[in-house]
Every structure is written in structure tokens, then in C-alpha cells.
Write a protein that holds these residues in place. Structure first.
Motif, PDB file in Angstrom:
ATOM      1  N   VAL A 105       1.331 -10.184 -29.381  1.00  0.00           N
ATOM      2  CA  VAL A 105      -0.016  -9.688 -29.683  1.00  0.00           C
ATOM      3  C   VAL A 105      -0.056  -8.451 -30.656  1.00  0.00           C
ATOM      4  O   VAL A 105      -0.981  -8.135 -31.518  1.00  0.00           O
TER       5      VAL A 105
ATOM      6  N   ARG B 297      -0.307  -9.226 -34.306  1.00  0.00           N
ATOM      7  CA  ARG B 297      -1.520 -10.052 -34.810  1.00  0.00           C
ATOM      8  C   ARG B 297      -2.531  -8.966 -35.378  1.00  0.00           C
ATOM      9  O   ARG B 297      -3.718  -8.972 -34.478  1.00  0.00           O
TER      10      ARG B 297
ATOM     11  N   ASP C 201      -6.240 -10.420 -36.837  1.00  0.00           N
ATOM     12  CA  ASP C 201      -6.965 -11.421 -36.092  1.00  0.00           C
ATOM     13  C   ASP C 201      -8.620 -11.172 -36.313  1.00  0.00           C
ATOM     14  O   ASP C 201      -9.032  -9.824 -36.194  1.00  0.00           O
TER      15      ASP C 201
ATOM     16  N   VAL D 243      -7.245  -9.262 -29.204  1.00  0.00           N
ATOM     17  CA  VAL D 243      -6.919  -9.470 -27.737  1.00  0.00           C
ATOM     18  C   VAL D 243      -6.630  -8.729 -26.872  1.00  0.00           C
ATOM     19  O   VAL D 243      -6.001  -7.669 -27.171  1.00  0.00           O
TER      20      VAL D 243
ATOM     21  N   LEU E 290      -2.501 -18.446 -29.051  1.00  0.00           N
ATOM     22  CA  LEU E 290      -3.365 -17.515 -29.444  1.00  0.00           C
ATOM     23  C   LEU E 290      -4.200 -17.973 -30.603  1.00  0.00           C
ATOM     24  O   LEU E 290      -5.306 -17.538 -30.828  1.00  0.00           O
TER      25      LEU E 290
ATOM     26  N   GLU F  90      -8.213 -17.786 -30.927  1.00  0.00           N
ATOM     27  CA  GLU F  90      -8.847 -17.382 -31.936  1.00  0.00           C
ATOM     28  C   GLU F  90      -9.960 -18.263 -32.924  1.00  0.00           C
ATOM     29  O   GLU F  90     -10.783 -18.067 -33.362  1.00  0.00           O
TER      30      GLU F  90
ATOM     31  N   VAL G 103      -5.595 -12.275 -22.765  1.00  0.00           N
ATOM     32  CA  VAL G 103      -4.191 -12.847 -22.136  1.00  0.00           C
ATOM     33  C   VAL G 103      -3.829 -12.125 -20.835  1.00  0.00           C
ATOM     34  O   VAL G 103      -3.810 -10.689 -20.902  1.00  0.00           O
TER      35      VAL G 103
ATOM     36  N   VAL H 255      -4.347 -17.821 -21.218  1.00  0.00           N
ATOM     37  CA  VAL H 255      -4.893 -17.389 -22.659  1.00  0.00           C
ATOM     38  C   VAL H 255      -6.235 -18.163 -22.458  1.00  0.00           C
ATOM     39  O   VAL H 255      -6.685 -19.043 -22.314  1.00  0.00           O
TER      40      VAL H 255
END
Length: 484
Positions: free
Chosen positions: A348, A351, A354, A358, A387, A391, A400, A413
Motif C-alpha cells: 500500500v 501506491r 492511486d 487506501v 488493489l 481502484e 484493506v 480488500v
């Protein structure tokens, strides 16, 4: 010997031959022993009759020995000298001495009278038994085998040796024989019958085994011909004939058909995979080629970001296809231990670009972290695919959660998108499958992410499922067994 029928017939014949030979030998030995015992009993009776006469002090020349040819008799004294023989006895063996003529110095009284008187005095002084009374030994006689010639005819005999004491106190041994001719004839007859019947029995066994094996293996030949035809035609839709019996051959046929069914499905899946991969690769390659051709003709019109995006898409698709190929080839996951909670935080944190942030929730158990066993790269790929999928479909939130569950670790998720219809919840894990709404919103996915995620989960001993996330959205749950 390549034929199963021939090997089975030969094996059965050899086994039966050995069994019959052993049984026949046992029968012959038992028969010979019984007949020999009968001859020994006859010889003992004859010996005791003569011994009884000697105990009554019957003179040697007046002994009644019965049929001399049936029961030849030889009498010896304590020194082994012959004192009497049956009439017409010309030769003898097996009794301890082969003499058949009474020796002149061997007599019932003779030079033993003084010894007898001395024994009388000694016995009387000692208070012993009366020596004037003869007796026959009650001990079991000794048996031997030998030969005798009576009136020119030689034969084998069973001899019994019985001791007797006459009135003068002289101990004599009577050797009487009984012929073994009947035993020899019976054994020879039984042996001849066995030897004559053995080949017939073996031929019957071999023939019956051949026919039974041929009948039993007939369905196997049908299976072989059909498999050869399938191999030649490459038509995997054909099936081998299944016999109506419930034996091993019927189970072999059913297993063969099940294998053909699985092979047909695998080949069909492989063909669809190749066709879908070719279709998915065609679009980015065509787009990239168009952009490069336009750039070559008009450099000012070259769409570099678009070319880079198509190249990235090709790279991701090639990586997914390569991973699926390795999984299909049976690649086993690693055995390294890793903390799944830490891996989630790591994925996570990377990322940064994104569309939707998250949220991560890790419920650390009392025993420590969430330790699982497997390939770090493959499990990271699963988390990344889940993920990416969240997204792609989420409206405003992706979460998560990591927790312990049922002897393992569960990673959920969740997104707040439109969710997955109940009828499509298994289909979305197939390769190159995208739902209709995903086709309009997916700009780069090829329908491999969820298929890869489930394959990796299963090969790690876990599972991947999808359910509703409350009133809106989807919840993908990855469960892996605890390495501890």
C-alpha cells in the motif's frame, strides 16, 4: 515373451506344476511310509511267533517259520552267531550278519551250561527271578530294510528284530522279514499315474488360463485400439469403450475417459488462452505501431505518453502471461516465511499515484504477526492485483483489513463500487474475463489479474473469494494458512 496371455498361462502352469509335484511327492512319501509300516508290522508278528517258540525251548531244527518266501527268518545268539535260519534262505542282508548257515559252535546249551549254573547260584543267592522260565522281550523291535534270497528269488524286505530268552538263560535275536514288493508296486503305480496325468493337467491349466486371460483382456485391446485411433486423429472428443463389468478393466476404462475429458478441457483452455492472448496483444501492438509510424512521418505529432502507456500495458500483459505459463507448468511456490501484515503495508505504501487512497487496518493477534509461507513476489502480485481491481471499480473508498481467521490469515480488500453480480462471482476468476461494465471503464486490464490471484492463492494452500461489501461494493477475501 511379450504377450500377457502367454506369460499368465506360463506362470499358472509353472505354479500348478510345482504345487502338483510337491503334493505328489508328499503323497508318495506318506504312501511309502504307511506301506512300510504295514510290512514292519507283519515282520514283527512273524518274529514274535518264532521268539515265542524259542522261549519255550523248541529245538532250532523244529522251529516253525511259516511261509519262508513271505517271511525269511534268521536267529542269532548274543555273540552274533547264526543259530537257525528258515528253509531255503540262501542270502540275507540288513540283519547285522549275512550268514545263512548255522555255525557249529552256536547252540542253546553247549558251553554255556556251567555259566547257566553259576547264574542260577548267583540268582538264587540274590533272590532273583527263576531263570528256567523263558520269555520274549516286550520292547519295541528294531526295524531295518534289507534283501533276502529265498529259493533263488531275491527281493527287498522289511526286517524286525525281536529278542527272546530261552529256558537255559540264552538271549537270542530273531530277525524276521516281510516283503516290500507290494509297497514298491503301489508306489510305482501311483507315481506312474501321477507322471501320466501331470502333462494332461498342465495342458488343461495352460489352456484354461489362456482362454480366461484372453477373454479378460479383450476390453483392454479395445481400449488400446481406440487410444491409437485418438492419437492418430487427434480428436480428443472420442472416448474408449467401457465394459459393463465392475472389475479393474472397467475402472481403467472410466479413468481413461476421465483423463481424456480433462485433457480435452485443458487443450480447449489452452487454445482459448492463446486466442485471447493474441487478441489482447493485438490492440496495444497496433496502437503502438500506429503511433510510431505517425511519429516517423511527422515527428511533431508523436504521442510519447501514449506510446509509453501502450508499452507499459504490453509489459504488464507479458508478465501476466509468463506467470500464468509458469503456474500451468506446475511451478511450486517458495517456502520462505513472511509477515502478511507487513507485506500489505509495504504494497500500500508504494501506491502513491492511486486515484483513491487506501485505508489499512491490521488486527495484530496476541501471538505476534501474521506469518505465512510462500513466495513473496507472487503474494505481492496477488495483493497488487486485488488493489488494482478495487481502484478500478471504487467510487470513493478502498479499504484493506488483515486479521486472523480459522487457523490462517485473512486479507479483505473492499471497495464501494457497484459490486459483482451473484451469477458472475466465479466467472470473474477465469482468464481474460471482464464484465460488461468493466469493459467500458477498464483502460488497461486484460482480465488476467483476478485469474492470477486465485491461481497463486490456491497453489499456496489458500483461497480467494468475493462477496458483497454491505449495501454497495465488493469484498475480496484472500485466506492463507498460518505458517506456524
Amino acid at each position: 515373451m511379450r504377450s500377457v496371455r502367454a506369460r499368465a498361462a506360463l506362470g499358472a502352469t509353472v505354479v500348478v506344476a510345482l504345487a502338483l509335484a510337491a503334493a505328489g511327492l508328499a503323497v508318495l512319501l506318506v504312501l511309502r511310509a504307511n506301506l512300510t509300516d504295514q510290512a514292519g508290522l507283519q515282520a514283527e508278528v512273524a518274529a514274535r511267533e518264532v521268539a515265542g517258540q524259542l522261549a519255550l525251548n523248541v529245538p532250532y531244527n523244529e522251529l516253525k517259520t511259516g511261509d519262508e518266501e513271505e517271511h525269511p527268518v534268521q536267529v542269532t545268539d548274543e555273540d552274533g552267531r547264526v543259530v537257525a535260519v528258515s528253509k531255503d534262505l540262501e542270502a540275507i542282508s540288513g540283519t547285522g550278519t549275512d550268514r545263512v548257515t548255522p555255525e557249529p559252535g552256536a547252540s542253546a546249551g553247549g558251553d554255556r551250561e556251567d555259566d547257566g549254573e553259576d547264574r542260577d547260584d548267583d540268582d538264587d543267592g540274590a533272590g532273583g527271578a527263576d531263570p528256567a522260565r523263558g520269555e520274549v522281550s516286550t520292547d519295541d523291535p528294531d526295524f531295518t530294510n534289507g534283501t533276502a534270497t529265498v529259493d533263488g528269488d531275491s527281493a527287498d524286505y522289511r526286517f524286525a528284530s525281536v529278542e527272546a530268552t530261552n529256558e537255559a538263560g540264552l538271549t537270542l535275536t530273531v530277525h524276521a522279514g516281510a516283503p516290500l514288493a507290494a509297497e514298491q508296486r503301489a508306489v510305482a503305480s501311483v507315481r506312474g499315474a501321477m507322471l501320466a496325468g501331470l502333462p494332461v493337467v498342465l495342458l488343461v491349466v495352460a489352456g484354461v488360463t489362456w482362454l480366461v486371460t484372453r477373454r479378460a483382456l479383450r476390453p483392454v485391446e479395445g481400449i488400446r485400439r481406440e487410444m491409437a485411433a485418438i492419437t492418430a486423429s487427434e480428436d480428443l472428443s472420442r472416448r474408449v469403450p467401457e465394459p459393463g463389468s465392475r472389475d479393474e478393466i472397467a475402472r481403467l476404462a472410466r479413468t481413461t475417459n476421465e483423463t481424456l475429458t480433462a485433457l480435452e478441457a485443458s487443450v480447449d483452455r489452452q487454445r482459448r488462452f492463446v486466442a485471447d492472448a493474441s487478441h489482447e496483444l493485438r490492440s496495444p501492438i497496433a496502437s503502438l505501431r500506429t503511433q510510431l509510424e505517425v511519429g516517423a512521418a511527422h515527428p511533431e505529432l508523436l504521442d510519447v505518453p501514449g506510446a509509453v502507456a501502450d508499452t507499459v500495458r504490453l509489459q504488464e500483459l507479458a508478465a501476466g502471461l509468463l506467470l500464468l505459463a509458469r503456474l500451468d507448468a506446475g511451478e511450486r511456490p517458495g517456502v520462505a516465511r513472511l509477515d502478511l501484515g507487513a507485506l500489505v503495508h509495504e504494497e500500500v505504501s508504494q501506491r502513491t499515484g492511486d486515484r483513491i487512497p487506501v485505508t489499512v487496518t491490521v488486527s495484530v493477534p496476541a501471538g505476534g504477526g501474521f506469518e505465512v509461507s510462500g513466495s513473496r513476489a507472487q503474494l505481492a502480485r496477488v495483493l497488487g492485483n486485488l488493489l488494482d481491481n478495487a481502484e478500478r471499480h471504487a467510487r470513493s473508498a478502498v479499504a484493506v483489513a488483515v486479521r486472523a481467521e480459522g487457523g490462517g490469515v485473512a486479507v479483505e480488500v473492499t471497495d464501494d463500487g457497484d459490486g459483482v453480480p451473484g451469477a458472475e462471482r466465479e466467472r470473474i476468476f477465469e482468464r481474460f474475463v471482464r464484465l460488461d461494465d468493466a469493459r467500458t471503464r477498464d483502460e488497461g486490464g486484460a482480465g488476467l489479474g483476478l485469474a492470477i490471484a486465485r491461481d497463486v492463492a490456491v497453489r499456496h494452500g489458500g483461497r480467494l473469494t468475493v462477496t458483497d461489501a454491505g449495501e454497495r461494493g465488493a469484498r475480496f477475501t484472500l485466506w492463507l494458512p498460518d505458517a506456524r
